[in-house]
Design a protein around this motif. Structure first.
Motif, PDB file in Angstrom:
ATOM      1  N   GLU A 170       0.995  -1.309   0.147  1.00 43.51           N
ATOM      2  CA  GLU A 170       0.109   0.129   0.064  1.00 43.51           C
ATOM      3  C   GLU A 170       1.065   1.208  -0.031  1.00 43.51           C
ATOM      4  OE1 GLU A 170      -3.056   0.131   3.115  1.00 43.51           O
ATOM      5  OE2 GLU A 170      -3.329  -1.991   3.085  1.00 43.51           O
ATOM      6  N   VAL A 171       0.568   2.174  -0.974  1.00 45.79           N
ATOM      7  CA  VAL A 171       1.373   3.448  -1.141  1.00 45.79           C
ATOM      8  C   VAL A 171       0.444   4.573  -0.815  1.00 45.79           C
ATOM      9  CG1 VAL A 171       2.987   4.702  -2.582  1.00 45.79           C
ATOM     10  CG2 VAL A 171       3.108   2.245  -2.370  1.00 45.79           C
ATOM     11  N   SER A 172       0.685   5.507  -0.239  1.00 44.89           N
ATOM     12  CA  SER A 172      -0.339   6.567   0.079  1.00 44.89           C
ATOM     13  C   SER A 172       0.484   7.802   0.411  1.00 44.89           C
ATOM     14  CB  SER A 172      -1.372   6.223   1.104  1.00 44.89           C
ATOM     15  OG  SER A 172      -0.630   6.031   2.305  1.00 44.89           O
ATOM     16  N   ASP A 173      -0.045   8.740   0.665  1.00 42.68           N
ATOM     17  CA  ASP A 173       0.483  10.135   1.225  1.00 42.68           C
ATOM     18  C   ASP A 173       1.481   9.859   2.433  1.00 42.68           C
ATOM     19  OD1 ASP A 173      -0.205  11.469  -1.358  1.00 42.68           O
ATOM     20  OD2 ASP A 173      -1.853  12.396  -0.413  1.00 42.68           O
ATOM     21  N   SER A 174       0.924   8.960   3.262  1.00 44.73           N
ATOM     22  CA  SER A 174       1.410   8.804   4.532  1.00 44.73           C
ATOM     23  C   SER A 174       2.569   7.825   4.707  1.00 44.73           C
ATOM     24  CB  SER A 174       0.239   8.437   5.688  1.00 44.73           C
ATOM     25  OG  SER A 174      -0.302   7.250   5.091  1.00 44.73           O
ATOM     26  N   GLY A 175       3.046   7.277   3.254  1.00 46.20           N
ATOM     27  CA  GLY A 175       4.186   6.448   3.233  1.00 46.20           C
ATOM     28  C   GLY A 175       3.735   5.025   2.674  1.00 46.20           C
ATOM     29  N   ILE A 176       4.358   4.032   2.893  1.00 46.16           N
ATOM     30  CA  ILE A 176       4.651   2.703   2.423  1.00 46.16           C
ATOM     31  C   ILE A 176       4.300   1.734   3.401  1.00 46.16           C
ATOM     32  CG2 ILE A 176       5.960   1.078   0.869  1.00 46.16           C
ATOM     33  CD1 ILE A 176       7.718   3.763   0.080  1.00 46.16           C
ATOM     34  N   GLU A 177       3.469   0.955   2.986  1.00 49.56           N
ATOM     35  CA  GLU A 177       3.247  -0.533   3.857  1.00 49.56           C
ATOM     36  C   GLU A 177       3.422  -1.807   2.804  1.00 49.56           C
ATOM     37  OE1 GLU A 177       2.340  -0.641   7.058  1.00 49.56           O
ATOM     38  OE2 GLU A 177       2.206   1.762   7.424  1.00 49.56           O
ATOM     39  N   VAL A 178       4.370  -2.550   3.509  1.00 47.51           N
ATOM     40  CA  VAL A 178       4.391  -3.870   2.581  1.00 47.51           C
ATOM     41  C   VAL A 178       4.339  -4.966   3.627  1.00 47.51           C
ATOM     42  CG1 VAL A 178       6.997  -3.876   2.643  1.00 47.51           C
ATOM     43  CG2 VAL A 178       5.735  -4.900   0.750  1.00 47.51           C
ATOM     44  N   VAL A 179       3.647  -6.271   2.989  1.00 51.97           N
ATOM     45  CA  VAL A 179       3.801  -7.409   3.938  1.00 51.97           C
ATOM     46  C   VAL A 179       4.255  -8.606   2.946  1.00 51.97           C
ATOM     47  CG1 VAL A 179       2.368  -9.049   5.061  1.00 51.97           C
ATOM     48  CG2 VAL A 179       1.883  -6.692   5.227  1.00 51.97           C
ATOM     49  N   LEU A 180       5.212  -8.934   3.550  1.00 52.94           N
ATOM     50  CA  LEU A 180       5.814 -10.284   3.035  1.00 52.94           C
ATOM     51  C   LEU A 180       5.676 -11.538   3.526  1.00 52.94           C
ATOM     52  CD1 LEU A 180       9.286  -8.404   2.013  1.00 52.94           C
ATOM     53  CD2 LEU A 180       7.184  -8.554   0.648  1.00 52.94           C
ATOM     54  N   HIS A 181       5.507 -12.703   3.020  1.00 50.56           N
ATOM     55  CA  HIS A 181       5.485 -14.142   3.664  1.00 50.56           C
ATOM     56  C   HIS A 181       6.760 -14.827   3.112  1.00 50.56           C
ATOM     57  CE1 HIS A 181       0.980 -14.238   4.721  1.00 50.56           C
ATOM     58  NE2 HIS A 181       1.716 -13.519   5.707  1.00 50.56           N
TER      59      HIS A 181
END
Length: 173
Positions: free
Chosen positions: A49-60
């Motif tokens: 997820e990329v937005s104005d508040s930053g980046i969130e990534v989830v990996l398995h």
């Protein structure tokens, strides 16, 4: 008592802007995970997820039990499934900070830390400050050290893949 370790990945020919833009793309994360599959077969990008508040990534990451060090096999009775999360704050044109964590269902400890991406005279650096804690008497400190050493190897490999990915897209850097 938790163990701590810092690691710096240096990108001498690349800017923080280039690196942050890479972190913002699914193509980058897919390439990084594809490289990891050469070492362990079960790796995937679960979400980005990329937005104005930053980046969130989830990996398995799935590590087959037989690939684990002997000391880890005494604790893990099945394949180790690691959920790894990275989050980055917004990019201010020069630097950004983030955090990471890794969790294992019913795992006997924790692993996480902070990340800072900042410019240097020749490019940029990504500094990881990691902390490992294992709640098992006697073997806990050995497992913590093992986790941190393997984490540095992982960060080093990911940095090499990142440089390769950046150079393929911008060969004049």
């Amino acid at each position: 008592m938790a163990r701590r370790l810092d690691y710096s990945a240096r990108y001498p020919l690349h800017t923080t802007k280039e690196l942050y833009e890479a972190l913002s793309t699914r193509e980058y994360w897919d390439a990084r995970v594809a490289e990891m599959r050469k070492y362990t077969p079960g790796n995937e990008v679960t979400s980005l997820e990329v937005s104005d508040s930053g980046i969130e990534v989830v990996l398995h990451h799935t590590l087959p039990r037989e690939m684990l060090p002997e000391i880890a096999q005494t604790v893990m009775r099945k394949d180790m499934i690691i959920t790894r999360k990275e989050s980055w704050g917004p990019y201010n044109g020069e630097e950004t900070v983030g955090k990471f964590s890794a969790s294992i269902p019913a795992g006997p400890g924790s692993l996480g830390g902070t990340i800072k991406l900042f410019p240097t005279e020749t490019g940029c650096t990504m500094r990881f400050s990691s902390e490992a804690k294992v709640f098992i008497p006697m073997v806990g400190p050995r497992l913590e050290q093992l986790m941190l050493v393997n984490l540095v190897d992982l960060f080093r490999g990911e940095a090499e893949e990142t440089v390769k990915w950046l150079e393929e897209r911008n060969p004049t850097s």
